[in-house]
Design an enzyme around this catalytic site. Structure first.
Site, PDB file in Angstrom:
ATOM      1  CB  CYS A   1      -1.074  -0.405   0.705  1.00 33.24           C
ATOM      2  SG  CYS A   1      -0.409   0.265   2.931  1.00 33.24           S
TER       3      CYS A   1
ATOM      4  CG  HIS B   1      -6.923   0.529  -1.209  1.00 31.49           C
ATOM      5  ND1 HIS B   1      -6.776  -0.197  -0.350  1.00 31.49           N
ATOM      6  CD2 HIS B   1      -7.796  -0.003  -2.404  1.00 31.49           C
ATOM      7  CE1 HIS B   1      -7.747  -0.881  -0.381  1.00 31.49           C
ATOM      8  NE2 HIS B   1      -8.626  -1.052  -1.611  1.00 31.49           N
TER       9      HIS B   1
ATOM     10  CG  HIS C   1      -4.809  -0.441   3.712  1.00 33.50           C
ATOM     11  ND1 HIS C   1      -4.137  -1.176   3.116  1.00 33.50           N
ATOM     12  CD2 HIS C   1      -5.456   0.033   3.189  1.00 33.50           C
ATOM     13  CE1 HIS C   1      -4.551  -1.057   2.274  1.00 33.50           C
ATOM     14  NE2 HIS C   1      -5.314  -0.271   1.688  1.00 33.50           N
TER      15      HIS C   1
END
Length: 361
Positions: A276, A336, A324
């Site tokens: 990520c 993402h 994240h």
């Protein structure tokens, strides 16, 4: 004699003995059944497997970001150590040159016998020439004194560089040990997740993988035809190009769209796979902005903005541990890299617990 002794009577004879043996075997078998049942893992429903796997993937992502941080520190320590060693090598070369010069002077003095200058003047056949040479020798002596001072300075510098190198080496070894720990943690979580998924039937596994890849939710896995940008627009419900607040933000979004469908690989920064924070770092790098490597450092790489102030190009962060990150593209959507098995895609920011946002400039 022994032949005339009566046989000893068993306390359980005949039918009683057979009955006791039967009961003992039955008891042992029952104990085995209960013991085996006590160690058997309960059958999990597909929903329970999904919940556990999702939790393990989230924990693996936390460990991944810690791994990324440890790798960044190890790389920095290794670079610093290399620079210190290069400088030490340069100083050692200068020291050796100075030492060679001093050695030449010492050898010349030895060949002249080290006579007192007054004696040399008395014995010479050409006093004027000697005095001229003496003046040159005095200047040479001054240069020699400067060389000695330079040697001492280089020696002190080399000692300091060695001490700094030893310190950097200790730091490097510590970061490398942390790197190994975090790598083991990530692999352990992923192995456990794979083991849980193996309990599902083929049909249950297919449904889980379809959900993970975004199928049926309007998200794109990058497998359909058309440009990445048009896929992102369809997936996010946005009609036409995203209006970014700056040319750099527009470039970061354009780069992220071009990565749609590429796999998630922990620790990866592209170009064929990403985690990520690796994706957001690469997206903004394409726009000429250097972001730090991890989620918990990227959140401090710009101006914090509230959820109501979000604009395309902002970094959006999730979970209480800031584990994240995605790139906001407007309309409540982001691009993402979700997790293993789920490729880079467009997704709603509501699918995870929102933790904050940062505007990069």
């Amino acid at each position: 004699m022994a032949a005339h002794r009566k046989p000893r009577n068993s306390p359980l004879g005949g039918q009683a003995a057979r009955t006791a043996a039967t009961l003992a075997l039955a008891s042992a078998a029952t104990a085995t059944v209960f013991e085996g049942s006590g160690h058997a893992e309960p059958r999990l429903t597909p929903a329970q497997v999904k919940a556990k796997v999702d939790r393990l993937y989230q924990e693996a992502e936390v460990a991944t970001e810690k791994y990324n941080g440890a790798k960044e520190k190890a790389d920095a320590a290794r670079d610093a150590l290399d620079r210190l060693r290069d400088e030490a090598a340069r100083r050692t070369a200068r020291l050796n040159t100075a030492r060679d010069g001093l050695g030449s002077v010492a050898a010349a003095q030895y060949r002249s016998g080290g006579l007192d200058p007054a004696v040399q003047l008395a014995l010479t056949s050409d006093p004027e020439q000697y005095l001229e040479r003496a003046a040159l020798a005095e200047k040479a002596g001054q240069r020699q004194a400067a060389t000695v001072t330079s040697v001492r300075r280089e020696l002190a510098g080399i000692r300091q560089l060695k001490a700094e190198s030893d310190e950097r080496l200790t730091q490097l070894r510590g970061h490398e040990a942390d790197l190994r720990r975090q790598k083991a943690a990530v692999r352990g979580k992923l192995d456990e997740a794979r083991s849980l998924l193996a309990r599902l039937t083929a049909e249950e596994r297919a449904r889980y993988e379809a959900a993970a890849s975004g199928a049926g939710r309007g998200d794109t896995d990058g497998s359909s035809t058309g440009t990445p940008g048009s896929q992102a627009d369809r997936a996010s419900g946005i009609r036409g190009p995203v209006t970014a607040p700056s040319s750099r933000a527009a470039q970061a979004i354009s780069f992220a769209r071009d990565q749609l469908g590429k796999p998630y690989v922990w620790g990866a920064t592209g170009p064929s796979a990403y985690d990520c924070s690796g994706l957001t770092q690469a997206a903004w790098r394409s726009a000429g902005v250097a972001l730090p490597r991890t989620t918990y450092t990227q959140i401090n790489a710009g101006q914090r903005v509230s959820r109501s102030e979000l604009a395309p190009g902002d970094l959006v962060f999730f979970y209480s541990g800031i584990s994240h990150v995605g790139l906001y593209i407007g309309g409540g959507q982001m691009i993402h890299a979700p997790r293993p098995g789920a490729p880079v895609r467009v997704a709603p920011i509501d699918e995870m617990p929102f933790a904050g946002a940062t505007r990069v400039s």
